[in-house]
Design an enzyme around this catalytic site. Structure first.
Site: not given
Ligand code: SF4
Length: 276
Positions: A13, A95, A125, A217, A219
Site C-alpha cells: 500500500c 503512515c 498501530e 502479517s 492483513n
Molecule cells: S494506513 Fe496502513 S494500510 Fe493504509 S496506506 Fe497506511 S500503512 Fe498502508
C-alpha cells in the site's frame, strides 16, 4: 493451459511503499540506521534491508547512536521523547493515515472526551494511537466489548486504519448508547478494503487462490481467510512454496498479496505459476 490471474489491487500500500523508500533513503555509509520493530511483516523484506545496512531493533535501549526509523504503524509520544533524549537521528515513516488517527485521538482527549479506538489493542498501530490519546483511552474490537463499556460524558471514537468498515459501523452503533456527546472520525484506510474486495472478487472467478505474504502479517492472513470462503486457498511466503500438485486438475488460478508483500515476491510467484 493454466490461466494465472492477479487481483486488481494487491501488494504494497502507499504507506508501506513510503516507509520502505524512507528507510532505504536513510542508509548512509557512516551512520547506522535501525527500524524500530520490523519495517513490515515480511521476513524477506527485513532481510533485504539488513543487506543494505538497515538493522532492526526492538527497543531503543539496544542502541546508543545511529538513526531510528519509525515504521508506518507509528509510535507513541514517549518514543519521540526518548529518541531526542538519547541524541539519536529520526526518520519518521509513520503512515499519514495513521498520523491522522493519532492526531484525532489526541484532539478528542484534549477536548475532554473518553477516547475509544475501534481495533485490535495488541496491534502496534492501535498501541501507538492509544498512547497519543493518553491514560484512560481504551480499544474495543467487538460489539460485546463496546457494550461492556460504562457511560461517558463525552466520547471520541477513531478506528484502526485496517479495521473492517462493516464491523466498525456495527461497533459504533453500540457505542452510540454510551454517551449523548459522541464524536466519530472513521480513520479506516481504503487500501485494506480495496485489497480485500479485489481478492474476494477474483476468488469467486478461479478454482484456486494463492495468497502471498508473511505468515505473521495480519492483513495477509485476513486475505487468505476471505479467499478460503470462496475457493481452495494457499497462503505462502515465497515462490519456493508453490507445489506442482496444486495445478494437477485446475485451469484457472488467482494470485493476491497482502499490503506488506514486496513486488518482487509476487512476480516470482506469478512467473512460477505461469510455467505450470
Ligand atoms: S494506513 Fe496502513 S494500510 Fe493504509 S496506506 Fe497506511 S500503512 Fe498502508
Amino acid at each position: 493451459m493454466l490461466e494465472v490471474r492477479l487481483a486488481e489491487n494487491l501488494g504494497f500500500c502507499y504507506g508501506v511503499k513510503r516507509a520502505i523508500q524512507l528507510a532505504e533513503d536513510s542508509a548512509e555509509p557512516d551512520t547506522r540506521s535501525y527500524t524500530l520493530g520490523p519495517i513490515i511483516h515480511n521476513p524477506q523484506m527485513v532481510a533485504r534491508l539488513a543487506e543494505e545496512g538497515i538493522g532492526k531493533i526492538d527497543t531503543l535501549d539496544e542502541i546508543s547512536e545511529g538513526t531510528v526509523i519509525v515504521r508506518s504503524h507509528g509510535v507513541g509520544p514517549h518514543v519521540y521523547e526518548k529518541i531526542e533524549r538519547k541524541g539519536l537521528g529520526l526518520v519518521d515513516a509513520t503512515c499519514p493515515h495513521v498520523r491522522k488517527a493519532q492526531s484525532a485521538a489526541k484532539a478528542f482527549a484534549d477536548d475532554g472526551c473518553q477516547v475509544v479506538i475501534v481495533g485490535d489493542r495488541n496491534h502496534p498501530e492501535v498501541q501507538s494511537i492509544l498512547e497519543w490519546a493518553g491514560a484512560g483511552a481504551v480499544a474495543v474490537a467487538s460489539e460485546a466489548e463496546a457494550e461492556d463499556l460504562p457511560l461517558y460524558g463525552r466520547l471520541g471514537i477513531v478506528s484502526q486504519t485496517t479495521f473492517s468498515g462493516v464491523k466498525f459501523k456495527s461497533i459504533v452503533n453500540k457505542l452510540l448508547d454510551k454517551s449523548s456527546d459522541v464524536r466519530i472520525l472513521r480513520t479506516i484506510c481504503t487500501a485494506t478494503d480495496q485489497r480485500q474486495s479485489a481478492a474476494v472478487k477474483l476468488a469467486g472467478q478461479v478454482e484456486c487462490m494463492i495468497v502471498v505474504g508473511g505468515r505473521n502479517s495480519a492483513n495477509t492472513t485476513k486475505l487468505a481467510q476471505l479467499c478460503a470462503e470462496k475457493c481452495k486457498t494457499y497462503h505462502i511466503e515465497t515462490a519456493a512454496e508453490v507445489c506442482d500438485e496444486w495445478f494437477a486438475t485446475i485451469k484457472k488460478i488467482g494470485i493476491t498479496a497482502g499490503a506488506s508483500t514486496p513486488d518482487w515476491i509476487i512476480k516470482e510467484v506469478y512467473e512460477k505459476c505461469q510455467k505450470k
